[in-house]
Design a protein around this motif. Structure first.
Motif, PDB file in Angstrom:
ATOM      1  N   THR A 224       0.812  -1.218   0.000  1.00  0.00           N
ATOM      2  CA  THR A 224       0.000   0.000   0.000  1.00  0.00           C
ATOM      3  C   THR A 224       0.844   1.267   0.000  1.00  0.00           C
ATOM      4  O   THR A 224       0.290   2.355   0.130  1.00  0.00           O
TER       5      THR A 224
ATOM      6  N   HIS B  95       4.822   3.672   0.319  1.00  0.00           N
ATOM      7  CA  HIS B  95       5.988   4.037   1.113  1.00  0.00           C
ATOM      8  C   HIS B  95       5.600   4.277   2.575  1.00  0.00           C
ATOM      9  O   HIS B  95       6.270   3.807   3.482  1.00  0.00           O
ATOM     10  N   GLY B  96       4.525   5.063   2.754  1.00  0.00           N
ATOM     11  CA  GLY B  96       4.127   5.453   4.109  1.00  0.00           C
ATOM     12  C   GLY B  96       3.813   4.256   4.977  1.00  0.00           C
ATOM     13  O   GLY B  96       4.301   4.145   6.108  1.00  0.00           O
ATOM     14  N   THR B  97       2.989   3.333   4.453  1.00  0.00           N
ATOM     15  CA  THR B  97       2.598   2.191   5.279  1.00  0.00           C
ATOM     16  C   THR B  97       3.785   1.271   5.544  1.00  0.00           C
ATOM     17  O   THR B  97       3.865   0.656   6.607  1.00  0.00           O
TER      18      THR B  97
ATOM     19  N   VAL C 164       6.843   2.286   6.044  1.00  0.00           N
ATOM     20  CA  VAL C 164       7.609   2.891   7.134  1.00  0.00           C
ATOM     21  C   VAL C 164       6.862   2.775   8.456  1.00  0.00           C
ATOM     22  O   VAL C 164       7.461   2.486   9.501  1.00  0.00           O
ATOM     23  N   ILE C 165       5.534   2.976   8.423  1.00  0.00           N
ATOM     24  CA  ILE C 165       4.753   2.851   9.662  1.00  0.00           C
ATOM     25  C   ILE C 165       4.931   1.458  10.263  1.00  0.00           C
ATOM     26  O   ILE C 165       5.220   1.300  11.450  1.00  0.00           O
ATOM     27  N   GLN C 166       4.779   0.442   9.427  1.00  0.00           N
ATOM     28  CA  GLN C 166       4.879  -0.917   9.949  1.00  0.00           C
ATOM     29  C   GLN C 166       6.305  -1.202  10.421  1.00  0.00           C
ATOM     30  O   GLN C 166       6.505  -1.867  11.446  1.00  0.00           O
TER      31      GLN C 166
END
Lengths: 714, 714
Positions: free
Chosen positions: B379, B381-383, B385-387
């Motif tokens: 989903t 780049h952001g997700t 990094v979050i995970q």
């Protein structure tokens, strides 16, 4: 009796301000039919959220009420109930005002920027004053009942336990609002973006996206209800812990007893009442100057409130403590003057000011940190995130140093009680600070409504200007919330050790039997203290990790729900069918509540489990030492985890805004795409994991206090 | 005298193993002309790095040598020199072997996977055994000289101070190798990728990129020289601190004195010597089985070394401590048996095993954490990094619990000294563990050489398989390094408090005057202890933040340099001109040294500045308490910061590898792009900031010990 009545009058002023201001806000023009429709959908979603959230809290609350009544008696259970209900009421009214003020702000902004600011800020101020007022009233009125109505001695265990339970009631709401609310708001945000922007190719704030309303509801859930519950808890818990310290320090054979004890127990309440009046005065100073600086207008109000508070606290010292030169001696032999306590209170206000300034530096678009993240976005997603993480780590330094300096200075002035008074003064401004925070979601919603209702672009420009300031105030108040929570928890820790010493000193075969023969070694050279510090330090990390994962899963649930609605109602995308906003909100609320179970049990169970495990291994004395150390451990890493997350997240958010303002290629450039990634990462950082660390810290501490009370009854 | 000679013999075995193995490795076929050319460039770059790095260390070292000689006498200064020189020698030889083994590994891998594994692992084992052997020899020989040659009493302050200074010498190399090296390696990696892949559009490991060689040099700088210096320091510092504790616990009026004191001071050294032999035996058990599992082969060696170590330590207990049932009593009144100490040592080995397993779980491609990051990459780049951040936070829990359980168990068995023995046993395996880590860059380089020299694809497949395992072993050893550093620092803290108590107890008008009348309250209810804990907790955060920013700046310098070379020598891109690899390396080394100045001063100056500031505010006693608390504070947040960074970074790296193995669309897919972002973020996390926290923790502690020594002399 007179001081207590005056204090209650102060609390009532806040409530009166709330009623007057709600009437004022509700009288404003709610705009066009279309605007009211959209606002109606948001209000409906907020209702769905509150209904399910409060239903769950109700069930958990009843169980806890019964448990407390059985183990600690009905007065304690009622205290818990008061804390929970009043915090819930503040959040409930605040949310309801907020989701009605949003559309009125959009409408007012179509006439003038100043008009928009006025409506949005006033609506935030309602929440703020209700938080401070109801927290103060709850503690003061229950104290009045216990000491006058029930005739208990002010420093008796029954009064102390009942007040601590009041704080615990506030904690219950806080963990739901902060953690559950945080998962809700970022699940909606991230999930809605994924399915809307990425999959369906529709813009943000598009009414065809069934998650759009949930996103707008989420703004209020996080920064209105969440912050309200968080600061209600810190406020209640700090005032109560300060009263507990006063009870311990100023009673007993070596204490002064009588009038001094009563005055000292009322002193934190009186500071709270005085600062409610000054905070209300501050709200009237919020006025857009000729330079059209929104932040300037808000600062005018904050400075007014702060300066007036110094004067007001001086008056409290003169009336309640008999002038500046009165000298007090605690039962532990410390001696200080009324002027010393006044100095501590002023230091508390200065800490507030410094944390506000520091956080603005780290999250404002005019300064190095945010610009450095924007610069790093030029070379890609990875470098944006690296620089954001670097800033988030770095941003902890100055707040920590300010807090440490505050501890040293207030301790020098008036010992442990001085630290407690500084935190009390810091929190006494909570009414105004919450107003700054709750202002954010109203302007954010107003922008969304303007977008969805197709208002002319210059309205959107006004709401965008308000929204940008809202981003900063949201970050600033989060810095304040964690700073005060950390300092408040130190006071709670002091209450824990003082309580423990009291039980041990008074243990006999007839009372506090559990504590007989207990000798607690809190020294750092006791390895069990190291064990407690390490395990306490783990809580914010594990808690943060689980919370971040939870956001991912909740976002996934939103994606599923939106896909289902698109599939079942093909008319939604054509604009011929209305999405079921309520279902998305309800589904997300359920997901948020489900996801918060494990992390919220962490701070609740950790001290209890640790106590009994260590008791089994190494005996009671070491168990008390380990739990005590855990309370400090959770503050030490918690402070850094929370500050780094909230400041870092704010900086990422504003780095994106900075690029959108036309730097590094502006909207749509590669740098902007990288900045969007950073913002996405920052979202759960600053709105879920970071803020939820606050209640985690406080709950760990308050559970430990309750554990002592239960053991004392056994 | 015999035990000490046997111990020295053990150390010499390690050196002999090194010489034999170097000869063996160097005899291997170095491959084609082209391969040797490339390897030559890497070796040349490594020389350039080492030359400048050691020149700077030399200057700093001479200054420190003089300062120590003036303040604490020549024996202390010589101790410092021994520690620095031996650590430097271990790193120097290790690097030189490593940059020669890489090409031989590539060549051997072109015949068989097992052959490649053998060369790479043996080369790593040289570094590993030199670290353990030279550290042991340094401490043992200097101890021999001081107690026999100079005739000092084993527990005299002069011996203790000189040994502590030896640890400090190791710290000097460690901070340069870890922090400077970390900035170098990731500056090269990130900067080279930015200018090569992004700007010039050439692949990784392309010989036209002037930063390519720096990148390959950097691999060795980080995981060979860096890890060697880090574990040399922890090894030396822990053994010395354990000896200091032995000196304090088993001398004086209530101690046993004489033979027991000598045996207890030699016990940690004997464990080290015994485990060198078992580690060497373990290296011969590393053999590729019929299932071709590389990780399995390495585990076979580790398990062999571990199991043999249990037996070897039992033999030490029987020979040195007179059997399992001998009972000892410390000067502080604790009593335990030889069997109890043996139990502690075994617990140390178990902790090592558990940390290895846990880290493999969090960073291996077969388990939930890495897979969850790969899933989240779908989903965006952001997700991703979050995970990744969620996993990095979560990954701290189990190691922390293992460490805490170890503290509780060993304390129950043999008090503080038991904890020290557990850490000693944990570190006794450092020789084998460093071998696992130093194996990584050799295989990484081998892959690069195979690529650049255009070897057939199945060679690259073999080196890739070796490299993937190298990623896991690198992460695993980092987990071990921080775990042992944290526990080692606890022993250092115990040495601080014991030292302090000793000085206070023996203070009079003629000696230790500075400590007269000092009463230190290390209790958590002393606000200065809270201040110390908070400020100590800040160090890893601020240090990490600055280190991350430094990588960004160093990468920027690389970009400038490469652009300049492309501009001045247009032939480079056509392949007609050779880039100046040495200049890129030298420029980067200078940048790394410049960037490390501020962060490296942080742990050095913090305890000293804090001491004098608090002394001025609140007096000497509180200053000692604050500094002591700072030492623990830095461990508490440091452990979490370092574990989360190294495990999180490893997980990001392998999530990318997992996708490249064909999951979620494989190489080139959107998920892969997101995973590359995560990997970029993880790079400075796991190779710069995270590992550099280890020396920061240890240096803060050792500086505090030296401060005590200086104050005792004043």
């Amino acid at each position: 009796m007179t001081p207590l009545l005056l204090i209650i009058l102060g609390g009532l002023c806040a409530v009166a301000y709330g009623i007057v201001t709600i009437t004022d806000v509700m009288k404003r023009d709610p705009g066009t039919q279309r605007m009211q429709e959209i606002a109606g959908a948001i209000a409906e979603g907020a209702q769905a959220y509150l209904r399910r959230q409060y239903a769950t809290i109700g069930v958990v609350g009843i169980v806890l009420f019964v448990v407390l009544a059985v183990f600690l008696g009905i007065k304690v259970a009622v205290g818990f109930l008061i804390g929970a209900v009043l915090s819930g009421v503040a959040g409930f009214i605040g949310m309801n005002v907020s989701v009605r003020a949003n559309v009125r702000t959009a409408q007012a902004a179509s006439t003038s920027l100043g008009g928009g600011l006025e409506v949005a800020f006033k609506s935030g101020a309602v929440t703020g004053m209700l938080v401070a007022g109801l927290a103060l009233l709850g503690v003061a009125l229950y104290y009045l009942y216990l000491t006058r109505g029930a005739g208990l001695a002010p420093s008796s265990r029954e009064v102390i336990d009942a007040l601590v339970a009041l704080g615990f009631g506030a904690s219950l709401i806080s963990i739901f609002a902060r953690l559950g609310g945080g998962i809700f708001t970022k699940g909606a945000d991230v999930g809605g973006d994924l399915v809307g922007k990425v999959e369906a190719g529709i813009p943000e704030d598009d009414p065809r996206n069934p998650a759009t309303i949930a996103d707008n509801v989420g703004d209020n859930v996080g920064d209105c209800a969440g912050m309200a519950a968080d600061l209600f808890e810190t406020y209640a818990v700090t005032v109560v812990a300060t009263m507990v310290l006063a009870a311990i320090f100023f009673s007993g054979p070596t204490g002064s007893g009588g009038a001094v004890l009563e005055a000292m127990m009322l002193y934190p309440l009186a500071i709270g009442a005085a600062c409610i009046i000054t905070s209300i005065a501050g709200t009237y100073a919020v006025r857009l100057g000729s330079n059209q600086s929104i932040m300037g207008a808000l600062y005018k109000g904050l400075i007014t409130a702060g300066v007036l508070s110094v004067a007001a606290i001086a008056i409290v010292n003169f009336t309640l403590l008999g002038g500046f030169s009165t000298r007090f001696t605690t039962s532990t032999g410390q001696s200080f003057t009324s002027a010393g306590l006044f100095g501590c209170a002023v230091i508390g206000l200065v800490i507030t000011a410094l944390i506000v300034v520091i956080t603005e530096y780290y999250t404002g678009t005019n300064f190095r940190p945010v610009k450095s993240i924007a610069d790093a976005s030029v070379t890609g997603h990875g470098t944006n995130v690296i620089q954001g993480l670097a800033i988030s780590l770095e941003s902890t330094a100055l707040p920590a140093i300010v807090i440490v300096a505050g501890i040293i200075a207030t301790y020098a002035l008036a010992g442990l009680f001085g630290i407690a008074i500084a935190v009390t003064a810091m929190l006494a401004l909570a009414g105004f600070i919450v107003a700054l925070d709750a202002f954010g979601p109203v302007t954010d919603n107003a922008g969304g409504i303007a977008e969805m209702a197709g208002l002319p672009p210059d309205v959107r420009k006004s709401t965008d200007a308000l929204d940008a300031v809202g981003n900063t105030t949201k970050a600033v108040t989060k810095g304040y919330a964690i700073g005060s929570a950390g300092l408040g928890a130190l006071v709670l820790f002091a209450a824990y050790t003082s309580d423990l010493n009291y039980f041990i000193a008074n243990a006999s075969d007839t009372q506090y039997r559990f504590f007989k023969g207990v000798v607690v070694d809190f020294s750092l050279s006791n390895p069990y203290v190291v064990v407690g510090l390490l395990l306490g330090g783990l809580i914010p990390y594990l808690f943060g990790g689980i919370a971040m994962t939870a956001v991912g899963r909740a976002a996934g649930a939103v994606v599923e729900e939106v896909r289902r609605q698109f599939r079942e109602k093909p008319g939604i995308m054509q604009g011929t069918d209305r999405p079921d906003y309520g279902r998305a909100v309800d589904m997300l609320t359920r997901a948020a509540i489900r996801e918060m179970i494990v992390p919220s049990l962490l701070p609740v169970l950790s001290p209890v489990v640790l106590f009994f495990v260590i008791q089994a291994i190494a005996g009671r004395s070491q168990a008390f030492a380990t739990v005590g150390a855990m309370l400090l451990g959770v503050i030490i890493t918690g402070l850094y985890v929370a500050v780094s997350m909230t400041s870092g997240g704010g900086a990422w958010d504003n780095a994106k805004k900075y690029i959108e303002d036309g730097h590094h290629g502006g909207k749509g450039s590669d740098a902007h795409k990288a900045a969007v990634t950073g913002d996405t990462v920052g979202d759960p950082y600053k709105d879920t994991a970071g803020p939820a660390v606050n209640p985690a810290i406080k709950i760990t501490n308050i559970i430990a206090l309750l554990l002592l009370a239960v053991l004392a009854h056994s």
